[in-house]
Design a protein around this motif. Structure first.
Motif, PDB file in Angstrom:
ATOM      1  N   LYS A  25       1.061  -4.285  11.633  1.00  0.00           N
ATOM      2  CA  LYS A  25       0.117  -4.509  10.540  1.00  0.00           C
ATOM      3  C   LYS A  25       0.049  -3.275   9.625  1.00  0.00           C
ATOM      4  CE  LYS A  25      -4.536  -5.972   9.359  1.00  0.00           C
ATOM      5  NZ  LYS A  25      -4.592  -4.984   8.288  1.00  0.00           N
ATOM      6  N   ASP A  26       0.011  -2.090  10.237  1.00  0.00           N
ATOM      7  CA  ASP A  26      -0.028  -0.865   9.424  1.00  0.00           C
ATOM      8  C   ASP A  26       1.215  -0.782   8.541  1.00  0.00           C
ATOM      9  OD1 ASP A  26      -2.288  -0.283  10.751  1.00  0.00           O
ATOM     10  OD2 ASP A  26      -1.477   1.365  11.943  1.00  0.00           O
ATOM     11  N   ASN A  27       2.360  -1.054   9.144  1.00  0.00           N
ATOM     12  CA  ASN A  27       3.609  -0.942   8.372  1.00  0.00           C
ATOM     13  C   ASN A  27       3.613  -1.927   7.206  1.00  0.00           C
ATOM     14  OD1 ASN A  27       4.492   0.993  10.149  1.00  0.00           O
ATOM     15  ND2 ASN A  27       5.787  -0.393  11.339  1.00  0.00           N
ATOM     16  N   LEU A  28       3.163  -3.152   7.463  1.00  0.00           N
ATOM     17  CA  LEU A  28       3.194  -4.147   6.387  1.00  0.00           C
ATOM     18  C   LEU A  28       2.129  -3.865   5.329  1.00  0.00           C
ATOM     19  CD1 LEU A  28       4.168  -7.424   8.262  1.00  0.00           C
ATOM     20  CD2 LEU A  28       5.588  -5.924   6.873  1.00  0.00           C
ATOM     21  N   ASP A  29       0.993  -3.349   5.743  1.00  0.00           N
ATOM     22  CA  ASP A  29      -0.030  -2.958   4.761  1.00  0.00           C
ATOM     23  C   ASP A  29       0.494  -1.832   3.867  1.00  0.00           C
ATOM     24  OD1 ASP A  29      -1.791  -4.849   5.621  1.00  0.00           O
ATOM     25  OD2 ASP A  29      -3.028  -3.479   6.816  1.00  0.00           O
ATOM     26  N   GLU A  30       1.186  -0.874   4.496  1.00  0.00           N
ATOM     27  CA  GLU A  30       1.750   0.236   3.708  1.00  0.00           C
ATOM     28  C   GLU A  30       2.841  -0.272   2.772  1.00  0.00           C
ATOM     29  OE1 GLU A  30       1.238   3.580   7.193  1.00  0.00           O
ATOM     30  OE2 GLU A  30       3.019   3.683   5.943  1.00  0.00           O
ATOM     31  N   PHE A  31       3.631  -1.173   3.275  1.00  0.00           N
ATOM     32  CA  PHE A  31       4.733  -1.715   2.453  1.00  0.00           C
ATOM     33  C   PHE A  31       4.190  -2.401   1.201  1.00  0.00           C
ATOM     34  CE2 PHE A  31       7.642  -5.451   1.699  1.00  0.00           C
ATOM     35  CZ  PHE A  31       8.634  -4.725   1.045  1.00  0.00           C
ATOM     36  N   LYS A  32       3.122  -3.142   1.367  1.00  0.00           N
ATOM     37  CA  LYS A  32       2.542  -3.873   0.234  1.00  0.00           C
ATOM     38  C   LYS A  32       2.135  -2.911  -0.893  1.00  0.00           C
ATOM     39  CE  LYS A  32       0.691  -7.477  -1.866  1.00  0.00           C
ATOM     40  NZ  LYS A  32       1.325  -8.659  -2.367  1.00  0.00           N
ATOM     41  N   LYS A  33       1.824  -1.671  -0.513  1.00  0.00           N
ATOM     42  CA  LYS A  33       1.389  -0.689  -1.531  1.00  0.00           C
ATOM     43  C   LYS A  33       2.523   0.256  -1.927  1.00  0.00           C
ATOM     44  CE  LYS A  33      -3.079  -0.476   0.644  1.00  0.00           C
ATOM     45  NZ  LYS A  33      -3.350   0.232   1.882  1.00  0.00           N
TER      46      LYS A  33
END
Ligand code: A3P
Length: 280
Positions: A25-33
């Motif tokens: 989840k952290d990785n995908l949240d960071e990716f989105k930004k």
């Protein structure tokens, strides 16, 4: 849980199902930004569609050499990488993911070159089943018939094949920054698909280079050389190279399952012109 009581570990990132990755989840949240560089190239696909195969082809084209690159594959998978890791990779980066369109930064969708890959859902189901059985993290011990019951309703890691592919397909129409490639086309004529990718990426690749890459990336060669497998600690002895064929589903689907799936297909695809080949 399948109908025989076998569990399968599915992780969610903001409502989207994935296999278990540490810090998913952290990785995908960071990716989105995250903001990619204009030259970075992205491959998106439902799992088991030949993502790692075409990732190798694309990396070789960008390097201009039909040679296996000594890259740590796991870092090039977005689900598995923090934005710091992505930033540390040599540019231009060729990154891959099984993400949904809503999880991708808007600027990337607008500005970067994106290769979308699809594979017919019957072979995808078989391949994804075998992957999940071999993957230590998913920890699935069920048999194919029970897995099929979950796949047909999209209740497996990465969710519904139809939803995933239809959404990307409809979005991709008329976009010049997108190339849609199918597993079946790559299997029929990898040299032509390699040329298509080169043209799309505006890489002046010679006929000889495309031929050499296609030869380097046959299933037999990649399997024998274990091209860029993930480290054992990460995914156990799961391999991206199982059988590498179109139509293997005929060895797994019963007549009843096939009829059932064809019915689902007719319903879900009646308004969709995504090109799909179940045999070649
Ligand atoms: P099978 O399980 O049917 O063999 P992904 O990388 O998206 O997870 O896709 C994995 C599938 O691509 C597996 O399918 C794997 O064997 C196949 N594959 C990998 N390399 C290939 C190659 N060089 N040629 C054909 N298929 C390949």
């Amino acid at each position: 849980v399948d109908s025989d009581g076998n569990h399968m570990v599915v992780k969610y990132a903001n409502g989207y199902p994935f296999p278990s990755f540490e810090k998913l989840k952290d990785n995908l949240d960071e990716f989105k930004k995250w903001t990619p560089k204009p030259q970075d190239v992205f491959l998106f696909a439902y799992p088991s569609s030949g993502t790692h195969w075409l990732w190798e082809v694309t990396c070789m084209l960008i390097e201009g050499k039909a040679e296996r690159l000594q890259l740590e594959k796991e870092h090039y998978m977005i689900e598995n990488s923090s934005s710091k890791t992505l930033d540390s990779l040599k540019e231009p980066r060729v990154l891959n993911a099984h993400v949904y369109i809503e999880q991708v930064p808007e600027c990337l969708l607008e500005n970067n070159k994106i290769i979308l890959i699809s594979r017919n859902p019957k072979d995808t189901a078989v391949s994804w089943y075998n992957h999940n059985v071999a993957d230590l993290e998913t920890d699935y011990t069920g048999k194919f018939p029970a897995f099929y019951e979950l796949f047909r309703v999209g209740n497996v890691p990465n969710g519904d094949w139809f939803n995933y592919n239809k959404t990307w397909w409809e979005w991709s129409k008329g976009r010049s920054n997108v190339l849609w490639v199918t597993y079946e086309d790559a299997k029929s004529d990898l040299k032509s698909v390699t040329k298509q990718i080169a043209k799309f990426l505006e890489i002046p690749a010679s006929d000889e280079l495309c031929q050499a890459i296609a030869q380097e990336c046959t299933f037999k060669k990649m399997k024998a050389e274990k091209h860029n497998l993930l480290p054992f600690e990460l995914r156990g002895d799961m391999s991206f190279y199982r059988k590498g064929q179109v139509g293997d589903w005929k060895n797994w689907f019963t007549v009843a399952q096939n009829e059932d799936f064809d019915q689902i297909w007719d319903e879900k695809m009646k308004d969709c012109d995504l090109p799909v080949q179940f045999t070649i």
